[in-house]
Write a protein that holds these residues in place. Structure first.
Motif, PDB file in Angstrom:
ATOM      1  N   PHE A  55      -9.536   8.081  13.984  1.00 58.44           N
ATOM      2  CA  PHE A  55     -10.226   9.146  13.829  1.00 58.44           C
ATOM      3  C   PHE A  55      -9.418  10.154  12.551  1.00 58.44           C
ATOM      4  O   PHE A  55      -9.988  10.716  11.545  1.00 58.44           O
ATOM      5  N   LEU A  56      -8.336  10.162  12.916  1.00 55.16           N
ATOM      6  CA  LEU A  56      -7.376  11.081  12.104  1.00 55.16           C
ATOM      7  C   LEU A  56      -7.174  10.690  10.734  1.00 55.16           C
ATOM      8  O   LEU A  56      -7.073  11.106   9.646  1.00 55.16           O
ATOM      9  N   PHE A  57      -6.839   9.207  10.595  1.00 52.59           N
ATOM     10  CA  PHE A  57      -6.244   8.473   9.226  1.00 52.59           C
ATOM     11  C   PHE A  57      -7.254   7.808   8.741  1.00 52.59           C
ATOM     12  O   PHE A  57      -6.921   6.945   7.724  1.00 52.59           O
ATOM     13  N   HIS A  58      -8.576   7.598   8.974  1.00 54.79           N
ATOM     14  CA  HIS A  58      -9.576   6.848   8.723  1.00 54.79           C
ATOM     15  C   HIS A  58      -9.299   6.686   6.871  1.00 54.79           C
ATOM     16  O   HIS A  58      -9.386   5.810   6.339  1.00 54.79           O
ATOM     17  N   ARG A  59      -9.660   7.787   6.232  1.00 53.29           N
ATOM     18  CA  ARG A  59      -9.798   8.011   5.067  1.00 53.29           C
ATOM     19  C   ARG A  59      -8.564   7.574   4.370  1.00 53.29           C
ATOM     20  O   ARG A  59      -8.497   6.957   3.228  1.00 53.29           O
ATOM     21  N   ARG A  60      -7.421   7.966   4.979  1.00 61.74           N
ATOM     22  CA  ARG A  60      -6.262   7.416   4.192  1.00 61.74           C
ATOM     23  C   ARG A  60      -6.043   5.836   4.376  1.00 61.74           C
ATOM     24  O   ARG A  60      -5.507   5.439   3.457  1.00 61.74           O
ATOM     25  N   PHE A  61      -6.293   5.386   5.290  1.00 63.57           N
ATOM     26  CA  PHE A  61      -6.256   4.037   5.628  1.00 63.57           C
ATOM     27  C   PHE A  61      -7.174   3.195   4.674  1.00 63.57           C
ATOM     28  O   PHE A  61      -6.760   2.226   3.851  1.00 63.57           O
ATOM     29  N   LEU A  62      -8.546   3.779   4.270  1.00 62.43           N
ATOM     30  CA  LEU A  62      -9.142   3.415   3.596  1.00 62.43           C
ATOM     31  C   LEU A  62      -8.770   3.381   1.905  1.00 62.43           C
ATOM     32  O   LEU A  62      -8.698   2.470   1.115  1.00 62.43           O
ATOM     33  N   PHE A  63      -8.205   4.482   1.431  1.00 64.70           N
ATOM     34  CA  PHE A  63      -7.693   4.646   0.270  1.00 64.70           C
ATOM     35  C   PHE A  63      -6.541   3.604   0.130  1.00 64.70           C
ATOM     36  O   PHE A  63      -6.455   2.847  -1.056  1.00 64.70           O
ATOM     37  N   VAL A  64      -5.689   3.651   0.909  1.00 60.45           N
ATOM     38  CA  VAL A  64      -4.318   2.984   0.881  1.00 60.45           C
ATOM     39  C   VAL A  64      -5.077   1.336   0.884  1.00 60.45           C
ATOM     40  O   VAL A  64      -4.340   0.527  -0.024  1.00 60.45           O
ATOM     41  N   SER A  65      -5.833   1.000   1.490  1.00 59.55           N
ATOM     42  CA  SER A  65      -6.264  -0.466   1.647  1.00 59.55           C
ATOM     43  C   SER A  65      -6.887  -0.848   0.301  1.00 59.55           C
ATOM     44  O   SER A  65      -6.652  -1.917  -0.286  1.00 59.55           O
ATOM     45  N   PHE A  66      -7.758  -0.092  -0.020  1.00 57.29           N
ATOM     46  CA  PHE A  66      -8.518  -0.274  -1.246  1.00 57.29           C
ATOM     47  C   PHE A  66      -7.758  -0.322  -2.554  1.00 57.29           C
ATOM     48  O   PHE A  66      -7.791  -1.052  -3.305  1.00 57.29           O
ATOM     49  N   ASP A  67      -6.934   0.774  -2.768  1.00 56.70           N
ATOM     50  CA  ASP A  67      -6.131   0.798  -3.989  1.00 56.70           C
ATOM     51  C   ASP A  67      -4.740   1.721  -3.727  1.00 56.70           C
ATOM     52  O   ASP A  67      -4.538   2.600  -3.806  1.00 56.70           O
ATOM     53  N   PRO A  68      -3.858   0.771  -3.213  1.00 57.23           N
ATOM     54  CA  PRO A  68      -2.416   1.388  -2.946  1.00 57.23           C
ATOM     55  C   PRO A  68      -1.976   2.014  -4.024  1.00 57.23           C
ATOM     56  O   PRO A  68      -1.225   2.973  -3.933  1.00 57.23           O
ATOM     57  N   ASP A  69      -1.985   1.449  -5.182  1.00 54.60           N
ATOM     58  CA  ASP A  69      -1.151   2.335  -6.121  1.00 54.60           C
ATOM     59  C   ASP A  69      -1.804   3.876  -6.592  1.00 54.60           C
ATOM     60  O   ASP A  69      -0.901   4.602  -6.506  1.00 54.60           O
ATOM     61  N   ALA A  70      -3.216   3.965  -6.602  1.00 51.66           N
ATOM     62  CA  ALA A  70      -3.780   5.038  -6.622  1.00 51.66           C
ATOM     63  C   ALA A  70      -3.322   6.003  -5.483  1.00 51.66           C
ATOM     64  O   ALA A  70      -3.331   7.326  -5.666  1.00 51.66           O
ATOM     65  N   ALA A  71      -3.597   5.352  -4.531  1.00 52.75           N
ATOM     66  CA  ALA A  71      -3.240   6.435  -3.217  1.00 52.75           C
ATOM     67  C   ALA A  71      -1.748   6.760  -3.069  1.00 52.75           C
ATOM     68  O   ALA A  71      -1.472   7.766  -2.814  1.00 52.75           O
ATOM     69  N   GLY A  72      -0.989   5.868  -3.596  1.00 51.32           N
ATOM     70  CA  GLY A  72       0.678   6.035  -3.677  1.00 51.32           C
ATOM     71  C   GLY A  72       0.850   7.338  -4.950  1.00 51.32           C
ATOM     72  O   GLY A  72       1.495   8.347  -4.332  1.00 51.32           O
ATOM     73  N   ALA A  73       0.007   7.344  -5.887  1.00 50.59           N
ATOM     74  CA  ALA A  73       0.183   8.329  -7.005  1.00 50.59           C
ATOM     75  C   ALA A  73      -0.263   9.686  -6.424  1.00 50.59           C
ATOM     76  O   ALA A  73      -0.028  10.878  -6.762  1.00 50.59           O
ATOM     77  N   ALA A  74      -1.275   9.273  -5.485  1.00 57.40           N
ATOM     78  CA  ALA A  74      -1.864  10.868  -4.986  1.00 57.40           C
ATOM     79  C   ALA A  74      -1.130  11.585  -3.877  1.00 57.40           C
ATOM     80  O   ALA A  74      -1.454  12.474  -3.438  1.00 57.40           O
ATOM     81  N   GLY A  75      -0.082  10.919  -3.520  1.00 62.54           N
ATOM     82  CA  GLY A  75       1.062  11.431  -2.663  1.00 62.54           C
ATOM     83  C   GLY A  75       0.819  10.740  -1.231  1.00 62.54           C
ATOM     84  O   GLY A  75       1.686  11.139  -0.300  1.00 62.54           O
ATOM     85  N   LEU A  76       0.022   9.652  -1.000  1.00 67.28           N
ATOM     86  CA  LEU A  76       0.038   9.110   0.262  1.00 67.28           C
ATOM     87  C   LEU A  76       1.279   8.311   0.389  1.00 67.28           C
ATOM     88  O   LEU A  76       1.761   7.958  -0.586  1.00 67.28           O
ATOM     89  N   ARG A  77       1.615   7.765   1.498  1.00 66.35           N
ATOM     90  CA  ARG A  77       2.826   6.530   1.549  1.00 66.35           C
ATOM     91  C   ARG A  77       2.040   5.474   2.172  1.00 66.35           C
ATOM     92  O   ARG A  77       1.781   5.210   3.157  1.00 66.35           O
ATOM     93  N   PRO A  78       1.862   4.513   1.093  1.00 64.35           N
ATOM     94  CA  PRO A  78       0.858   3.337   1.425  1.00 64.35           C
ATOM     95  C   PRO A  78       1.610   2.517   2.399  1.00 64.35           C
ATOM     96  O   PRO A  78       1.149   2.143   3.340  1.00 64.35           O
ATOM     97  N   TYR A  79       3.014   2.188   2.446  1.00 69.09           N
ATOM     98  CA  TYR A  79       3.596   1.334   3.193  1.00 69.09           C
ATOM     99  C   TYR A  79       3.556   1.828   4.584  1.00 69.09           C
ATOM    100  O   TYR A  79       3.392   1.234   5.736  1.00 69.09           O
ATOM    101  N   ARG A  80       3.792   3.194   4.873  1.00 69.86           N
ATOM    102  CA  ARG A  80       3.572   3.812   6.080  1.00 69.86           C
ATOM    103  C   ARG A  80       2.225   3.936   6.826  1.00 69.86           C
ATOM    104  O   ARG A  80       1.904   3.579   7.884  1.00 69.86           O
ATOM    105  N   MET A  81       1.349   4.180   5.941  1.00 65.95           N
ATOM    106  CA  MET A  81      -0.016   3.884   6.403  1.00 65.95           C
ATOM    107  C   MET A  81      -0.408   2.529   6.783  1.00 65.95           C
ATOM    108  O   MET A  81      -0.982   2.326   7.882  1.00 65.95           O
TER     109      MET A  81
END
Lengths: 281, 253
Positions: A162-188
């Motif tokens: 519930f908390l991380f659904h959208r972040r999981f989606l972004f990181v799974s679909f496009d890890p580089d863009a998610a990383g650029a946006a400030g998410l931590r793909p590996y941690r996610m």
């Protein structure tokens, strides 16, 4: 046994049915991620690695003279459930690390863990029979504490997603863009894989390896063929999982089929039917 | 005239993954600048861009972020994405904004509106609810560009933004990037193999070739010469200006 008999003997199957349903919905939900990420071997390997934790718990308990069911304090760490979870989480962290040979790492873990269970199990002697029942669960006979374990695991997975659904989606679909946006793909990814590890480990102990893996993969594959969007896929997979677990249990009770096989068989049948339906674009 | 604000600076940075691709480089990216990054295949362009974004740390040296709260955005090549996700074009654009939402909160009306605006600007308003995987390559690339722009970034990095687009799509996209950059609110760094188009669109060029240990950067007018392009590619490259646009061709073709 007639239909009346099934409902009359509800007290005999209530706990097992409850555990099966509590396993089925989160497994099928997580299965959508597993199928989309093309890591269907990961749950198999996680289940096998967690089995090493179970065998180790029995071995250490035997060497130290501590029985996991009666242990307190530090001895509680020798509970097979905890050690199997630690082992599965460790493997999940390793699998989540991006690498070119990730499939080989998963397959190697599966094979090495399988061999380790057999070799270490050889030192257990008579206790290996107990270990087998813990390793591969039983969807018919369920201990009351399994309900608590499975319920807690399902709740934790629901909260995390519930908390991380959208972040999981972004990181799974496009890890580089998610990383650029400030998410931590590996941690996610670690957090996502940890939810796989938690649910597959607990479910394998509760209902068995075959139904745990089958309920994770088959309903998700069916849902992804039929559903149009992500939300539809998650809902359809969870409902299909619940149906397969509930109706599979009912069929097994009425017709005497092995319970886990009935659940997986129904899931597989649903998938075969979905193949006849034109895939949604 | 005020000097534009420097957003990101590479200081003696050896870019690469575990081992350096080039000798250490120094580079500044300022607000309002539009950079083109060119070089042969496997030259290190994407590694350079990912170093600017902070996705790959330099082997030595440092990457300095000189403004607080910078918002970065990256538009990858579409073929790097997993096509099996059942997402609509609108879902993909909203995904970019969701990274900045609090945990557990879904996108609101404002996020949807902003995503639709960017899709409309990319001429994809009618395809908003179509599955992303059913769109053509050029359309998918424009959806990814819309996603990158919908977060109102300070630093926008584009990896082959015109890949798979037809002539008009390429022209419209580069023209749009040039227009939004005239507002001076963001710095844009664009990797491209379309030399003719990129030279016409950008005001600064960056040459990279790890095979010859070449890194050079400067104003487009200074960089887009036959001599410098020939050095970059290791072949005779000629340029000529026609109707105000620089054209590039390789001898021997």
């Amino acid at each position: 046994m007639d239909n009346f008999g099934f409902w009359e003997s509800w007290f005999a199957w209530r706990d097992a049915m409850l555990v099966s349903l509590l396993c089925a919905a989160p497994l099928a939900y997580l299965g959508v991620w597993v199928v989309l990420k093309r890591v269907v071997y990961v749950p198999l390997a996680l289940s096998q690695v967690s089995s090493v934790g179970v065998v180790l718990a029995y071995l250490l308990g035997s060497w130290l003279g501590v029985h996991s069911h009666t242990a307190y304090g530090c001895g509680i760490l020798l509970d097979p459930s905890w050690l199997s979870l630690f082992a599965a989480f460790g493997a999940a962290c390793w699998f989540a690390h991006p690498r070119e040979d990730s499939l080989l790492a998963v397959v190697a873990s599966y094979l090495i863990s399988g061999a380790a269970v057999l070799i270490l199990g050889g030192y257990l002697g008579q206790e290996m029979h107990d270990v087998q029942s813990v390793l591969f669960g039983n969807a018919v006979l369920v201990e009351s504490r399994q309900i608590a374990y499975v319920g807690a695991a399902a709740l934790l997975v629901a909260v995390i997603h519930f908390l991380f659904h959208r972040r999981f989606l972004f990181v799974s679909f496009d890890p580089d863009a998610a990383g650029a946006a400030g998410l931590r793909p590996y941690r996610m990814e670690i957090l996502l894989y940890a939810t796989f590890a938690l649910m597959i480990s607990v479910a394998t102990r509760a209902i068995g390896a075959l139904p745990a893996f089958g309920l994770m993969v088959l309903p998700a594959m069916t849902a992804l063929r039929l559903a149009r969007g992500m939300r539809g896929a998650f809902i359809a997979a969870s409902l299909l999982g619940l149906f397969a677990a509930g109706f599979g249990y009912y069929l097994s009770f009425r017709l005497g089929y092995p319970t886990g096989a009935a659940m997986v068989g129904l899931s597989g049948l649903a998938y075969l039917v979905s193949l006849a339906v034109r895939r949604r674009s | 005239m005020d000097t534009p604000e420097t957003l990101v600076r590479l200081v003696d940075a050896a870019i690469g993954f575990q081992s350096p691709l080039l000798r250490p480089i120094t580079f500044e990216l300022r607000r309002g600048e539009l950079w083109g990054v060119v070089g042969p295949n496997g030259a290190g362009k994407t590694t350079f861009a990912k170093t600017i974004l902070g996705l790959i740390p330099p082997v030595s040296g440092k990457v300095e972020t000189l403004a607080k709260g910078l918002r970065y955005s990256y538009c990858p090549q579409r073929h790097r994405l997993n096509p099996s996700y059942p997402l609509s074009a609108l879902d993909v654009v909203i995904m970019g904004r969701s990274a900045f939402l609090p945990l557990g909160r879904g996108p609101g009306d404002q996020d949807r509106q902003r995503a639709k605006e960017e899709l409309g600007r990319m001429d994809l308003g009618a395809q908003a609810n179509q599955p992303f995987r059913s769109l053509s390559g050029g359309q998918q690339q424009r959806v990814l560009l819309a996603r990158a722009l919908a977060v109102d970034p300070d630093v926008l990095v584009l990896d082959e933004p015109a890949e798979g687009m037809d002539l008009l799509g390429t022209s419209d996209t580069l023209g749009y990037l040039r227009r939004i950059n005239t507002s001076g609110r963001m710095a844009v760094l664009m990797i491209s193999h379309h030399l003719d188009d990129v030279i016409s669109a950008v005001d600064h060029l960056c040459f990279i070739n790890q095979h010859t240990d070449l890194f050079a950067s400067g104003a487009t007018a200074d960089m887009a010469s036959s001599e410098k392009l020939s050095t970059l590619y290791g072949r005779q490259v000629d340029t000529h200006v026609c109707a105000g646009k620089t054209h590039v061709h390789v001898q021997g073709l």
